[in-house]
Motif scaffolding. Structure first.
Motif, PDB file in Angstrom:
ATOM      1  N   UNK A   1      43.097  75.126 -57.936  1.00  0.00           N
ATOM      2  CA  UNK A   1      43.986  75.155 -59.097  1.00  0.00           C
ATOM      3  C   UNK A   1      43.686  73.988 -60.016  1.00  0.00           C
ATOM      4  N   UNK A   2      43.059  74.249 -61.162  1.00  0.00           N
ATOM      5  CA  UNK A   2      42.591  73.181 -62.056  1.00  0.00           C
ATOM      6  C   UNK A   2      43.359  73.199 -63.374  1.00  0.00           C
TER       7      UNK A   2
ATOM      8  N   UNK B   1      47.028  70.423 -47.980  1.00  0.00           N
ATOM      9  CA  UNK B   1      48.164  69.881 -48.730  1.00  0.00           C
ATOM     10  C   UNK B   1      48.580  70.870 -49.808  1.00  0.00           C
ATOM     11  N   UNK B   2      49.851  71.173 -49.860  1.00  0.00           N
ATOM     12  CA  UNK B   2      50.410  71.944 -50.960  1.00  0.00           C
ATOM     13  C   UNK B   2      51.071  70.971 -51.928  1.00  0.00           C
ATOM     14  N   UNK B   3      50.663  71.011 -53.209  1.00  0.00           N
ATOM     15  CA  UNK B   3      51.301  70.174 -54.243  1.00  0.00           C
ATOM     16  C   UNK B   3      52.208  70.985 -55.151  1.00  0.00           C
ATOM     17  N   UNK B   4      52.055  72.288 -55.186  1.00  0.00           N
ATOM     18  CA  UNK B   4      52.826  73.136 -56.089  1.00  0.00           C
ATOM     19  C   UNK B   4      54.319  73.039 -55.787  1.00  0.00           C
ATOM     20  N   UNK B   5      55.129  72.907 -56.826  1.00  0.00           N
ATOM     21  CA  UNK B   5      56.578  72.874 -56.647  1.00  0.00           C
ATOM     22  C   UNK B   5      57.032  74.178 -56.000  1.00  0.00           C
ATOM     23  N   UNK B   6      57.786  74.082 -54.926  1.00  0.00           N
ATOM     24  CA  UNK B   6      58.096  75.264 -54.126  1.00  0.00           C
ATOM     25  C   UNK B   6      59.495  75.188 -53.528  1.00  0.00           C
ATOM     26  N   UNK B   7      60.091  76.348 -53.228  1.00  0.00           N
ATOM     27  CA  UNK B   7      61.377  76.359 -52.526  1.00  0.00           C
ATOM     28  C   UNK B   7      61.275  75.699 -51.155  1.00  0.00           C
ATOM     29  N   UNK B   8      62.399  75.238 -50.668  1.00  0.00           N
ATOM     30  CA  UNK B   8      62.444  74.615 -49.343  1.00  0.00           C
ATOM     31  C   UNK B   8      61.976  75.619 -48.291  1.00  0.00           C
TER      32      UNK B   8
ATOM     33  N   UNK C   1      46.197  72.437 -52.551  1.00  0.00           N
ATOM     34  CA  UNK C   1      46.557  73.636 -53.313  1.00  0.00           C
ATOM     35  C   UNK C   1      47.514  73.223 -54.415  1.00  0.00           C
ATOM     36  N   UNK C   2      47.119  73.496 -55.654  1.00  0.00           N
ATOM     37  CA  UNK C   2      47.870  73.024 -56.816  1.00  0.00           C
ATOM     38  C   UNK C   2      47.915  74.129 -57.865  1.00  0.00           C
ATOM     39  N   UNK C   3      48.572  75.227 -57.512  1.00  0.00           N
ATOM     40  CA  UNK C   3      48.632  76.392 -58.396  1.00  0.00           C
ATOM     41  C   UNK C   3      50.051  76.561 -58.937  1.00  0.00           C
ATOM     42  N   UNK C   4      50.230  77.328 -60.017  1.00  0.00           N
ATOM     43  CA  UNK C   4      51.565  77.485 -60.608  1.00  0.00           C
ATOM     44  C   UNK C   4      52.539  78.231 -59.693  1.00  0.00           C
ATOM     45  N   UNK C   5      53.812  77.896 -59.832  1.00  0.00           N
ATOM     46  CA  UNK C   5      54.896  78.614 -59.153  1.00  0.00           C
ATOM     47  C   UNK C   5      55.956  78.951 -60.193  1.00  0.00           C
TER      48      UNK C   5
ATOM     49  N   UNK D   1      58.356  82.926 -57.904  1.00  0.00           N
ATOM     50  CA  UNK D   1      57.162  83.752 -57.756  1.00  0.00           C
ATOM     51  C   UNK D   1      56.112  82.921 -57.007  1.00  0.00           C
ATOM     52  N   UNK D   2      55.989  83.181 -55.733  1.00  0.00           N
ATOM     53  CA  UNK D   2      55.068  82.416 -54.889  1.00  0.00           C
ATOM     54  C   UNK D   2      53.775  83.175 -54.627  1.00  0.00           C
ATOM     55  N   UNK D   3      53.503  84.180 -55.437  1.00  0.00           N
ATOM     56  CA  UNK D   3      52.320  85.008 -55.200  1.00  0.00           C
ATOM     57  C   UNK D   3      51.028  84.202 -55.324  1.00  0.00           C
TER      58      UNK D   3
END
Length: 436
Positions: free
Chosen positions: A9-10, A115-122, A80-84, A93-95
């Protein structure tokens, strides 16, 4: 041996993060499904417009420490740094996280850190990232170090924020958290604070929800000021003289990919506990509609043209994601009002609505023939804006959502000025102030 890092994710966070890691002599591969973006990087060009990011990215590319591709490779560390985003019904939308996790796990081996950096639900790290590992026959606790480490980036100051801000590093295990702490502190000056993955996920949502709720409170104060004939800016200034009070600045709404999105993750998962958060979201999302309502009450009619000053969601950047201007455009379209959007930084605008932004960087042409002007972004180019900048006949109305223009100068020429959190001012008000 130099560790290899793959950043998936760039975008506005992933690319500068990859470049800054590469700057510390890691071997970094940046991965993105956007072939045009990858091709630009492969010829040494930075696809992002933020001035401080460009030299960092191009230096990393020219050094050979940063490469770009559309497919990942085996490595030691994967980020991993992709949009949420959120769906139209305000659900996470966590697709993209799920697709990135499954694609990444094709290259992960025992001993790696993911490592996941994307803002995500708990719970996302434990469910989606660990779940993708299990599908590949890997034990997420024994075989891997899986972490959630959210970014804390302020667009316009991205490089400095990545390097200097403290970080929260959440591990599925204490071992994973400590490994992430050592990694981030190897290229960042800020300290890294180890917690659990779920605690780190919650902290990111808490930070942006805090800001959203406090902005909503400021906007409510502005509503009260408008109804009572008081200038909210003056009241905020004196209220903030209290040592434990920090009222935020009201405005035309909030934008970007964090503040108007992240609180919905909490509302979705914990509806019985988030009434305050839900209401704050509704208040901030309604600000563009309130501005239009004020303009229509002052005489703006269907069929007329307006000029919108600012497509970006905040000043001096080219990022127009989830901008309040998009909501204003939708409201204008529903009201049968035409629009042109001026922005000195934004050259394209990906909107969720069916309506085009009608972008231009020519202020005079944008304002020409407009019955009203809406100031939506706090670009330096609009600060202290005077009538002469419009280069011709004046609009009847200026709706200043950012409190930037020289209101007295416009009012002196017969323009009615509507400002967030202040009484409407027109030429008749000046006449009344002149002694007989």
């Amino acid at each position: 041996m130099v560790e290899k890092v793959v950043v998936v994710g760039l975008g506005y966070v992933g690319l500068p993060t990859a470049a800054l890691i590469a700057d510390k002599r890691y071997d970094v591969l940046g991965v993105d499904v956007n072939t045009r973006l990858v091709e630009m990087l492969q010829v040494g060009k930075c696809p992002l417009g933020e001035a401080e990011i460009i030299p960092v990215v191009e230096r990393a590319l020219h050094s050979g420490q940063l490469r770009a591709a559309t497919v990942a490779e085996p490595a030691d560390i994967f980020i991993i740094c992709v949009p949420t985003p959120i769906t139209t019904d305000k659900r996470a939308d966590l697709s993209m996280v799920s697709k990135a996790a499954k694609a990444t796990m094709q290259h992960v081996r025992p001993g790696n850190m993911v490592i996941l950096e994307s803002t995500s639900p708990i719970g996302t790290t434990g469910d989606i990232i660990a779940g993708a590992a299990r599908e590949m026959g890997l034990d997420p606790v024994i075989d891997l170090d899986i972490c959630y480490c959210p970014e804390r980036v302020f667009p316009g100051n991205t490089v400095n924020e990545i390097l200097k801000n403290d970080r929260v590093v959440g591990g599925l295990t204490p071992r994973a958290a400590m490994r992430a702490k050592a990694f981030y502190e190897s290229f960042c000056a800020g300290k890294a604070f180890p917690v659990t993955a779920a605690e780190a996920e919650f902290s990111k949502l808490m930070e942006n929800t805090y800001r959203d709720v406090n902005i909503a409170l400021a906007n409510v104060f502005a509503h009260i000021a408008e109804r009572s004939g008081i200038d909210v800016a003056k009241v905020i200034e004196v209220a903030n003289r209290h040592p434990r009070v920090n009222v935020h600045t009201p405005g035309p709404g909030v934008g970007g990919h964090c503040i108007p999105v992240d609180p919905w993750f909490l509302v979705e998962s914990y509806p019985e506990d988030t009434g305050l958060i839900h209401q704050a979201r509704l208040i901030n999302d309604a600000q563009p509609d309130r501005l239009l309502e004020a303009a229509r009450a002052a005489g703006l009619e269907a069929g007329e043209k307006v000029a919108i000053l600012g497509a970006a969601y905040r000043g001096n950047i080219d990022d127009a994601r989830d901008t309040p201007t998009e909501k204003l455009i939708d409201a204008l379209a529903d009201a049968g009002i035409e629009w042109v959007t001026h922005d000195p930084h934004v050259t394209h605008m990906h909107v969720h609505s069916e309506h085009p932004a009608n972008l231009t960087n020519d202020l005079v042409s944008a304002v020409r023939g407009a019955a009203a002007v809406f100031v939506m972004t706090d670009h330096d180019a609009y600060k202290g804006l005077k009538p002469m900048s419009f280069g011709g006949p004046m609009p009847r109305l200026v709706i200043d959502g950012r409190r930037l223009i020289d209101a007295d100068a416009f009012v002196a020429l017969g323009v009615t000025v509507i400002r967030v959190g202040a009484p409407v001012v027109s030429a008749s008000d000046i006449v009344l102030k002149i002694p007989a």
